[in-house]
Scaffold this active site. Structure first.
Site, PDB file in Angstrom:
ATOM      1  N   CYS A 251      -2.551  13.507 -21.625  1.00  0.00           N
ATOM      2  CA  CYS A 251      -2.416  12.403 -22.593  1.00  0.00           C
ATOM      3  C   CYS A 251      -2.166  11.043 -21.918  1.00  0.00           C
ATOM      4  O   CYS A 251      -2.107  10.021 -22.592  1.00  0.00           O
ATOM      5  CB  CYS A 251      -1.304  12.702 -23.597  1.00  0.00           C
TER       6      CYS A 251
ATOM      7  N   ASP B 141       6.232   4.890  -1.424  1.00  0.00           N
ATOM      8  CA  ASP B 141       7.542   5.510  -1.195  1.00  0.00           C
ATOM      9  C   ASP B 141       8.679   4.964  -2.045  1.00  0.00           C
ATOM     10  O   ASP B 141       9.808   5.433  -1.952  1.00  0.00           O
ATOM     11  CB  ASP B 141       7.911   5.402   0.297  1.00  0.00           C
TER      12      ASP B 141
ATOM     13  N   THR C  77       0.729  -3.384   8.500  1.00  0.00           N
ATOM     14  CA  THR C  77      -0.531  -2.818   8.029  1.00  0.00           C
ATOM     15  C   THR C  77      -1.611  -3.074   9.082  1.00  0.00           C
ATOM     16  O   THR C  77      -1.642  -4.126   9.701  1.00  0.00           O
ATOM     17  CB  THR C  77      -0.916  -3.347   6.632  1.00  0.00           C
ATOM     18  N   SER C  78      -2.448  -2.042   9.276  1.00  0.00           N
ATOM     19  CA  SER C  78      -3.407  -2.092  10.382  1.00  0.00           C
ATOM     20  C   SER C  78      -4.618  -2.965  10.071  1.00  0.00           C
ATOM     21  O   SER C  78      -5.332  -3.378  10.972  1.00  0.00           O
ATOM     22  CB  SER C  78      -3.886  -0.674  10.693  1.00  0.00           C
TER      23      SER C  78
ATOM     24  N   GLN D  76       0.848  -1.202   0.000  1.00  0.00           N
ATOM     25  CA  GLN D  76       0.000   0.000   0.000  1.00  0.00           C
ATOM     26  C   GLN D  76       0.875   1.241   0.000  1.00  0.00           C
ATOM     27  O   GLN D  76       0.385   2.358  -0.094  1.00  0.00           O
ATOM     28  CB  GLN D  76      -0.864   0.022   1.262  1.00  0.00           C
TER      29      GLN D  76
ATOM     30  N   HIS E 193      -1.610   1.419  -4.169  1.00  0.00           N
ATOM     31  CA  HIS E 193      -1.901   2.851  -4.004  1.00  0.00           C
ATOM     32  C   HIS E 193      -1.005   3.722  -4.878  1.00  0.00           C
ATOM     33  O   HIS E 193      -0.925   4.926  -4.684  1.00  0.00           O
ATOM     34  CB  HIS E 193      -1.776   3.260  -2.527  1.00  0.00           C
TER      35      HIS E 193
ATOM     36  N   CYS F  66       0.601  11.952 -16.973  1.00  0.00           N
ATOM     37  CA  CYS F  66       0.127  13.203 -17.579  1.00  0.00           C
ATOM     38  C   CYS F  66      -1.399  13.288 -17.459  1.00  0.00           C
ATOM     39  O   CYS F  66      -2.117  12.344 -17.808  1.00  0.00           O
ATOM     40  CB  CYS F  66       0.535  13.273 -19.061  1.00  0.00           C
TER      41      CYS F  66
ATOM     42  N   ASN G 140       3.550  -7.306  13.375  1.00  0.00           N
ATOM     43  CA  ASN G 140       3.094  -5.934  13.664  1.00  0.00           C
ATOM     44  C   ASN G 140       3.252  -5.731  15.168  1.00  0.00           C
ATOM     45  O   ASN G 140       2.795  -6.555  15.939  1.00  0.00           O
ATOM     46  CB  ASN G 140       1.620  -5.796  13.247  1.00  0.00           C
TER      47      ASN G 140
HETATM   48  P1  NAD Z   1      -1.730   1.315   8.127  1.00  0.00           P
HETATM   49  O1  NAD Z   1      -3.180   1.432   8.315  1.00  0.00           O
HETATM   50  O2  NAD Z   1      -1.260   0.257   7.233  1.00  0.00           O
HETATM   51  O3  NAD Z   1      -1.039   1.198   9.606  1.00  0.00           O
HETATM   52  C1  NAD Z   1       0.309   1.051   9.883  1.00  0.00           C
HETATM   53  C2  NAD Z   1       0.542  -0.210  10.718  1.00  0.00           C
HETATM   54  O4  NAD Z   1       1.941  -0.427  10.834  1.00  0.00           O
HETATM   55  C3  NAD Z   1      -0.013  -0.137  12.166  1.00  0.00           C
HETATM   56  O5  NAD Z   1      -0.810  -1.283  12.392  1.00  0.00           O
HETATM   57  C4  NAD Z   1       1.254  -0.166  13.036  1.00  0.00           C
HETATM   58  O6  NAD Z   1       1.043  -0.889  14.244  1.00  0.00           O
HETATM   59  C5  NAD Z   1       2.228  -0.890  12.140  1.00  0.00           C
HETATM   60  N1  NAD Z   1       3.649  -0.612  12.414  1.00  0.00           N
HETATM   61  C6  NAD Z   1       4.217   0.529  12.896  1.00  0.00           C
HETATM   62  N2  NAD Z   1       5.565   0.384  12.965  1.00  0.00           N
HETATM   63  C7  NAD Z   1       5.841  -0.874  12.502  1.00  0.00           C
HETATM   64  C8  NAD Z   1       7.051  -1.610  12.323  1.00  0.00           C
HETATM   65  N3  NAD Z   1       8.253  -1.076  12.621  1.00  0.00           N
HETATM   66  N4  NAD Z   1       6.980  -2.868  11.836  1.00  0.00           N
HETATM   67  C9  NAD Z   1       5.774  -3.429  11.517  1.00  0.00           C
HETATM   68  N5  NAD Z   1       4.594  -2.779  11.686  1.00  0.00           N
HETATM   69  C10 NAD Z   1       4.634  -1.514  12.160  1.00  0.00           C
HETATM   70  O7  NAD Z   1      -1.066   2.556   7.552  1.00  0.00           O
HETATM   71  P2  NAD Z   1      -1.441   4.092   7.659  1.00  0.00           P
HETATM   72  O8  NAD Z   1      -0.286   4.758   8.265  1.00  0.00           O
HETATM   73  O9  NAD Z   1      -2.767   4.304   8.271  1.00  0.00           O
HETATM   74  O10 NAD Z   1      -1.487   4.477   6.124  1.00  0.00           O
HETATM   75  C11 NAD Z   1      -2.631   4.336   5.328  1.00  0.00           C
HETATM   76  C12 NAD Z   1      -2.257   4.466   3.875  1.00  0.00           C
HETATM   77  O11 NAD Z   1      -1.513   5.683   3.664  1.00  0.00           O
HETATM   78  C13 NAD Z   1      -1.336   3.355   3.455  1.00  0.00           C
HETATM   79  O12 NAD Z   1      -2.089   2.292   3.049  1.00  0.00           O
HETATM   80  C14 NAD Z   1      -0.493   4.040   2.370  1.00  0.00           C
HETATM   81  O13 NAD Z   1      -1.155   4.019   1.141  1.00  0.00           O
HETATM   82  C15 NAD Z   1      -0.392   5.471   2.815  1.00  0.00           C
HETATM   83  N6  NAD Z   1       0.888   5.713   3.506  1.00  0.00           N
HETATM   84  C16 NAD Z   1       2.038   5.380   2.848  1.00  0.00           C
HETATM   85  C17 NAD Z   1       3.259   5.563   3.465  1.00  0.00           C
HETATM   86  C18 NAD Z   1       4.507   5.160   2.728  1.00  0.00           C
HETATM   87  O14 NAD Z   1       4.494   5.061   1.504  1.00  0.00           O
HETATM   88  N7  NAD Z   1       5.591   4.878   3.436  1.00  0.00           N
HETATM   89  C19 NAD Z   1       3.331   6.112   4.754  1.00  0.00           C
HETATM   90  C20 NAD Z   1       2.117   6.443   5.400  1.00  0.00           C
HETATM   91  C21 NAD Z   1       0.907   6.230   4.747  1.00  0.00           C
HETATM   92 ZN    ZN Z   2       0.968  14.496 -21.918  1.00  0.00          ZN
END
Ligand code: NAD
Ligand code: ZN
Length: 272
Positions: free
Chosen positions: A137, A111, A213-214, A108, A126, A134, A238
Protein backbone atom coordinates in the site's frame (compact mmCIF):
# COMPACT_ATOMS: atom_id res chain seq x y z
CA UNK A 1 46.60 19.51 10.02
CA UNK A 2 49.16 22.37 10.01
CA UNK A 3 50.05 21.38 6.46
CA UNK A 4 46.64 22.44 5.20
CA UNK A 5 46.27 25.50 7.46
CA UNK A 6 46.02 27.93 4.53
CA UNK A 7 43.33 25.89 2.77
CA UNK A 8 41.36 25.53 6.03
CA UNK A 9 41.57 29.29 6.59
CA UNK A 10 40.48 30.04 3.03
CA UNK A 11 37.55 27.62 3.41
CA UNK A 12 36.57 29.23 6.74
CA UNK A 13 36.66 32.72 5.19
CA UNK A 14 34.54 31.70 2.20
CA UNK A 15 32.02 29.83 4.37
CA UNK A 16 31.74 32.64 6.94
CA UNK A 17 30.64 35.02 4.16
CA UNK A 18 28.20 32.55 2.60
CA UNK A 19 24.51 32.17 3.42
CA UNK A 20 23.35 29.50 1.00
CA UNK A 21 25.75 26.63 1.52
CA UNK A 22 24.72 23.22 0.24
CA UNK A 23 26.65 20.20 1.41
CA UNK A 24 26.97 17.03 -0.64
CA UNK A 25 28.10 13.99 1.35
CA UNK A 26 28.98 10.39 0.55
CA UNK A 27 30.03 7.29 2.45
CA UNK A 28 33.35 8.92 3.49
CA UNK A 29 31.72 11.21 6.06
CA UNK A 30 30.52 8.14 7.99
CA UNK A 31 33.85 6.29 7.72
CA UNK A 32 34.92 7.88 11.02
CA UNK A 33 31.74 6.46 12.58
CA UNK A 34 33.18 3.03 11.67
CA UNK A 35 30.82 2.43 8.74
CA UNK A 36 33.21 1.49 5.93
CA UNK A 37 32.81 2.99 2.46
CA UNK A 38 31.93 0.42 -0.20
CA UNK A 39 34.44 1.42 -2.83
CA UNK A 40 37.64 2.00 -0.85
CA UNK A 41 40.09 -0.95 -0.56
CA UNK A 42 38.64 -3.64 1.75
CA UNK A 43 35.12 -2.18 1.30
CA UNK A 44 31.97 -4.15 0.51
CA UNK A 45 32.53 -4.16 -3.24
CA UNK A 46 35.83 -6.04 -2.71
CA UNK A 47 33.85 -8.84 -1.07
CA UNK A 48 30.74 -9.13 -3.23
CA UNK A 49 29.86 -8.17 -6.78
CA UNK A 50 27.64 -5.05 -6.65
CA UNK A 51 25.94 -5.98 -9.91
CA UNK A 52 25.01 -9.32 -8.33
CA UNK A 53 23.95 -8.46 -4.77
CA UNK A 54 23.27 -4.73 -5.22
CA UNK A 55 19.79 -5.26 -6.70
CA UNK A 56 16.70 -6.45 -4.79
CA UNK A 57 16.42 -9.54 -7.03
CA UNK A 58 20.17 -10.25 -6.85
CA UNK A 59 20.24 -9.89 -3.06
CA UNK A 60 17.36 -12.38 -2.74
CA UNK A 61 19.15 -14.84 -5.06
CA UNK A 62 22.46 -14.42 -3.19
CA UNK A 63 20.66 -14.90 0.16
CA UNK A 64 19.21 -18.20 -1.11
CA UNK A 65 22.23 -19.59 -2.98
CA UNK A 66 25.29 -18.02 -1.32
CA UNK A 67 24.12 -17.66 2.26
CA UNK A 68 27.49 -18.84 3.60
CA UNK A 69 29.10 -15.74 2.05
CA UNK A 70 26.27 -13.22 2.31
CA UNK A 71 25.02 -13.83 5.87
CA UNK A 72 28.37 -13.17 7.65
CA UNK A 73 28.80 -10.01 5.52
CA UNK A 74 25.27 -8.90 6.48
CA UNK A 75 25.98 -9.60 10.16
CA UNK A 76 29.16 -7.49 10.04
CA UNK A 77 27.33 -4.63 8.31
CA UNK A 78 24.49 -4.78 10.85
CA UNK A 79 27.06 -4.57 13.63
CA UNK A 80 28.73 -1.50 12.06
CA UNK A 81 25.42 0.29 11.45
CA UNK A 82 24.25 -0.52 14.99
CA UNK A 83 27.36 0.74 16.79
CA UNK A 84 27.79 3.88 14.68
CA UNK A 85 27.24 7.31 16.24
CA UNK A 86 27.35 10.71 14.51
CA UNK A 87 31.00 11.82 14.40
CA UNK A 88 32.75 15.20 14.61
CA UNK A 89 32.11 15.79 10.89
CA UNK A 90 28.33 15.24 11.11
CA UNK A 91 28.21 17.44 14.24
CA UNK A 92 30.26 20.25 12.67
CA UNK A 93 27.76 20.40 9.78
CA UNK A 94 24.96 20.96 12.30
CA UNK A 95 27.10 23.68 13.97
CA UNK A 96 27.39 25.37 10.56
CA UNK A 97 23.60 25.08 10.13
CA UNK A 98 22.99 26.71 13.53
CA UNK A 99 25.36 29.52 12.50
CA UNK A 100 23.11 30.21 9.47
CA UNK A 101 25.78 29.06 7.00
CA UNK A 102 24.68 25.58 5.90
CA UNK A 103 21.16 25.38 4.49
CA UNK A 104 20.76 21.91 3.06
CA UNK A 105 22.66 18.65 3.22
CA UNK A 106 22.28 16.31 0.26
CA UNK A 107 23.54 12.85 1.20
CA UNK A 108 24.04 9.57 -0.60
CA UNK A 109 24.23 7.85 2.79
CA UNK A 110 21.46 5.67 4.15
CA UNK A 111 22.67 5.48 7.77
CA UNK A 112 20.51 8.21 9.40
CA UNK A 113 23.59 9.81 11.04
CA UNK A 114 23.08 13.34 9.63
CA UNK A 115 19.56 13.37 11.07
CA UNK A 116 20.82 12.07 14.42
CA UNK A 117 23.48 14.81 14.48
CA UNK A 118 20.71 17.42 14.15
CA UNK A 119 20.67 18.37 10.44
CA UNK A 120 17.16 19.59 9.65
CA UNK A 121 17.06 20.11 5.89
CA UNK A 122 18.30 16.78 4.58
CA UNK A 123 17.86 15.28 1.12
CA UNK A 124 18.59 11.54 1.19
CA UNK A 125 18.96 10.71 -2.49
CA UNK A 126 19.61 7.01 -1.84
CA UNK A 127 16.91 6.77 0.85
CA UNK A 128 17.27 5.67 4.47
CA UNK A 129 17.77 2.15 5.85
CA UNK A 130 15.61 3.00 8.85
CA UNK A 131 12.57 4.18 6.93
CA UNK A 132 10.24 1.35 5.89
CA UNK A 133 7.86 1.43 2.96
CA UNK A 134 5.03 -1.05 2.41
CA UNK A 135 5.40 -3.06 -0.80
CA UNK A 136 1.62 -3.30 -1.07
CA UNK A 137 0.00 0.00 0.00
CA UNK A 138 3.03 2.33 0.07
CA UNK A 139 2.60 3.24 3.78
CA UNK A 140 5.83 4.63 5.26
CA UNK A 141 7.16 4.58 8.78
CA UNK A 142 10.47 5.14 10.55
CA UNK A 143 12.04 2.56 12.85
CA UNK A 144 14.54 3.19 15.66
CA UNK A 145 17.98 2.27 14.36
CA UNK A 146 19.42 0.22 17.22
CA UNK A 147 16.33 -1.84 18.29
CA UNK A 148 15.52 -2.50 14.61
CA UNK A 149 19.03 -3.84 13.93
CA UNK A 150 18.90 -5.97 17.06
CA UNK A 151 15.59 -7.46 15.91
CA UNK A 152 16.98 -8.24 12.43
CA UNK A 153 20.14 -9.80 13.89
CA UNK A 154 18.11 -12.02 16.25
CA UNK A 155 15.77 -13.16 13.49
CA UNK A 156 18.68 -13.74 11.08
CA UNK A 157 20.51 -15.91 13.62
CA UNK A 158 17.40 -18.13 14.02
CA UNK A 159 17.16 -19.03 10.31
CA UNK A 160 18.09 -22.61 9.29
CA UNK A 161 17.15 -22.60 5.63
CA UNK A 162 17.76 -19.41 3.65
CA UNK A 163 14.66 -19.42 1.47
CA UNK A 164 11.98 -16.86 0.60
CA UNK A 165 10.04 -17.53 3.82
CA UNK A 166 13.22 -16.91 5.82
CA UNK A 167 13.77 -13.60 4.04
CA UNK A 168 10.14 -12.59 4.62
CA UNK A 169 10.56 -13.38 8.33
CA UNK A 170 13.01 -10.46 8.50
CA UNK A 171 10.48 -7.94 7.19
CA UNK A 172 8.61 -5.33 9.22
CA UNK A 173 4.82 -5.74 8.83
CA UNK A 174 2.70 -2.83 7.62
CA UNK A 175 0.36 -1.35 10.28
CA UNK A 176 -2.19 -0.49 7.59
CA UNK A 177 -2.54 -3.60 5.42
CA UNK A 178 -0.43 -6.31 7.16
CA UNK A 179 1.75 -6.72 4.07
CA UNK A 180 5.56 -6.67 4.16
CA UNK A 181 7.62 -3.49 4.24
CA UNK A 182 11.18 -2.99 2.93
CA UNK A 183 13.83 -0.44 3.84
CA UNK A 184 13.33 2.60 1.61
CA UNK A 185 16.80 2.51 0.06
CA UNK A 186 17.75 2.85 -3.58
CA UNK A 187 19.33 -0.33 -4.95
CA UNK A 188 21.08 -0.64 -8.32
CA UNK A 189 18.62 -0.04 -11.15
CA UNK A 190 16.10 1.84 -8.95
CA UNK A 191 15.25 5.53 -9.26
CA UNK A 192 17.29 7.98 -7.19
CA UNK A 193 15.13 10.16 -4.93
CA UNK A 194 14.36 13.91 -4.80
CA UNK A 195 16.53 14.73 -7.82
CA UNK A 196 14.68 17.90 -8.96
CA UNK A 197 15.04 19.46 -5.47
CA UNK A 198 18.67 18.30 -5.12
CA UNK A 199 19.59 19.91 -8.45
CA UNK A 200 17.64 23.07 -7.59
CA UNK A 201 19.35 23.64 -4.23
CA UNK A 202 22.73 22.86 -5.83
CA UNK A 203 22.16 25.53 -8.46
CA UNK A 204 20.92 28.05 -5.85
CA UNK A 205 24.00 27.67 -3.59
CA UNK A 206 26.66 30.30 -3.13
CA UNK A 207 29.04 27.59 -1.90
CA UNK A 208 28.97 23.82 -2.20
CA UNK A 209 30.88 21.74 0.33
CA UNK A 210 31.68 18.25 -0.99
CA UNK A 211 32.55 15.66 1.67
CA UNK A 212 33.55 12.03 1.51
CA UNK A 213 32.31 11.20 -1.93
CA UNK A 214 34.36 9.75 -4.75
CA UNK A 215 32.50 11.46 -7.56
CA UNK A 216 31.86 8.24 -9.44
CA UNK A 217 28.26 7.53 -8.32
CA UNK A 218 25.83 9.32 -10.64
CA UNK A 219 23.66 11.35 -10.63
CA UNK A 220 24.93 12.42 -7.17
CA UNK A 221 28.33 13.24 -8.68
CA UNK A 222 26.67 15.98 -10.76
CA UNK A 223 25.67 18.24 -7.83
CA UNK A 224 29.05 20.03 -7.48
CA UNK A 225 29.28 20.45 -11.26
CA UNK A 226 25.76 21.93 -11.29
CA UNK A 227 26.64 24.31 -8.42
CA UNK A 228 29.88 25.38 -10.12
CA UNK A 229 28.06 26.04 -13.42
CA UNK A 230 25.64 28.32 -11.53
CA UNK A 231 28.56 30.32 -10.05
CA UNK A 232 29.07 28.70 -6.64
CA UNK A 233 32.45 28.18 -5.00
CA UNK A 234 33.24 24.49 -4.50
CA UNK A 235 35.18 23.22 -1.47
CA UNK A 236 36.15 19.54 -1.50
CA UNK A 237 37.29 17.62 1.59
CA UNK A 238 38.50 14.08 0.90
CA UNK A 239 41.72 12.40 2.07
CA UNK A 240 42.31 10.81 -1.33
CA UNK A 241 42.35 12.16 -4.88
CA UNK A 242 38.82 12.19 -6.23
CA UNK A 243 36.69 13.05 -9.21
CA UNK A 244 35.99 16.69 -8.20
CA UNK A 245 39.50 18.15 -8.57
CA UNK A 246 38.49 19.72 -11.90
CA UNK A 247 35.64 21.76 -10.39
CA UNK A 248 36.98 22.52 -6.89
CA UNK A 249 38.17 25.97 -5.84
CA UNK A 250 39.64 24.58 -2.64
CA UNK A 251 40.71 20.97 -2.17
CA UNK A 252 41.56 19.81 1.34
CA UNK A 253 43.01 16.27 1.48
CA UNK A 254 41.94 15.57 5.07
CA UNK A 255 39.37 13.48 6.90
CA UNK A 256 36.04 15.29 7.23
CA UNK A 257 36.04 14.70 11.01
CA UNK A 258 39.34 16.58 11.32
CA UNK A 259 38.82 19.33 8.72
CA UNK A 260 35.24 20.39 9.53
CA UNK A 261 35.69 21.04 13.28
CA UNK A 262 38.90 22.95 12.42
CA UNK A 263 36.93 25.12 9.97
CA UNK A 264 34.14 25.71 12.53
CA UNK A 265 36.83 26.64 15.08
CA UNK A 266 38.36 29.18 12.71
CA UNK A 267 34.94 30.74 11.97
CA UNK A 268 34.04 31.04 15.65
CA UNK A 269 37.54 32.13 16.60
CA UNK A 270 37.90 29.18 18.97
CA UNK A 271 41.09 27.82 17.40
CA UNK A 272 44.23 29.11 15.79
P1 NAD B 1 31.82 6.96 -2.45
O1 NAD B 1 31.90 6.60 -3.87
O2 NAD B 1 31.10 8.18 -2.12
O3 NAD B 1 33.35 6.99 -1.86
C1 NAD B 1 33.72 7.30 -0.56
C2 NAD B 1 34.72 8.46 -0.57
O4 NAD B 1 34.95 8.87 0.77
C3 NAD B 1 36.11 8.12 -1.17
O5 NAD B 1 36.42 9.09 -2.15
C4 NAD B 1 37.06 8.23 0.03
O6 NAD B 1 38.33 8.74 -0.34
C5 NAD B 1 36.32 9.20 0.92
N1 NAD B 1 36.65 9.11 2.35
C6 NAD B 1 37.02 8.02 3.07
N2 NAD B 1 37.20 8.35 4.38
C7 NAD B 1 36.91 9.69 4.47
C8 NAD B 1 36.90 10.62 5.55
N3 NAD B 1 37.21 10.24 6.81
N4 NAD B 1 36.57 11.90 5.30
C9 NAD B 1 36.24 12.31 4.04
N5 NAD B 1 36.25 11.47 2.97
C10 NAD B 1 36.57 10.18 3.19
O7 NAD B 1 31.14 5.92 -1.58
P2 NAD B 1 31.04 4.34 -1.71
O8 NAD B 1 31.63 3.79 -0.49
O9 NAD B 1 31.53 3.86 -3.01
O10 NAD B 1 29.47 4.16 -1.62
C11 NAD B 1 28.62 4.23 -2.74
C12 NAD B 1 27.19 4.35 -2.28
O11 NAD B 1 26.88 3.30 -1.35
C13 NAD B 1 26.97 5.63 -1.53
O12 NAD B 1 26.65 6.61 -2.43
C14 NAD B 1 25.87 5.23 -0.54
O13 NAD B 1 24.61 5.31 -1.15
C15 NAD B 1 26.14 3.79 -0.24
N6 NAD B 1 26.88 3.65 1.03
C16 NAD B 1 26.34 4.24 2.14
C17 NAD B 1 27.01 4.17 3.35
C18 NAD B 1 26.41 4.85 4.55
O14 NAD B 1 25.21 5.10 4.58
N7 NAD B 1 27.21 5.20 5.54
C19 NAD B 1 28.22 3.47 3.45
C20 NAD B 1 28.74 2.88 2.28
C21 NAD B 1 28.04 2.99 1.08
ZN1 ZN C 1 0.63 -1.62 3.64
Amino acid sequence: MGQWKQELEKAATILSRATRVTVSTGAGISAESSIPTFRDPGGLWDQINPMEAGTAKGLLRAFQTKSRIIVPILMTMLDRFEKAEPNAGHKALFDLEKMGIVRTVITQNVDNLHKEAGTTDLIEVHGNLFKMVCLSCGWEREVDRKPYIEMIRNRLSMIDVYDLDALLSLAVICDQCRSVMRPDVVMFGEAVKSMPRAFRVSAESDVMLVLGTSGVVFPAASFPVEAKKAGAGVIVINPTENGFRHCSDIYIPMKAGDALPAIVGKITGCSG
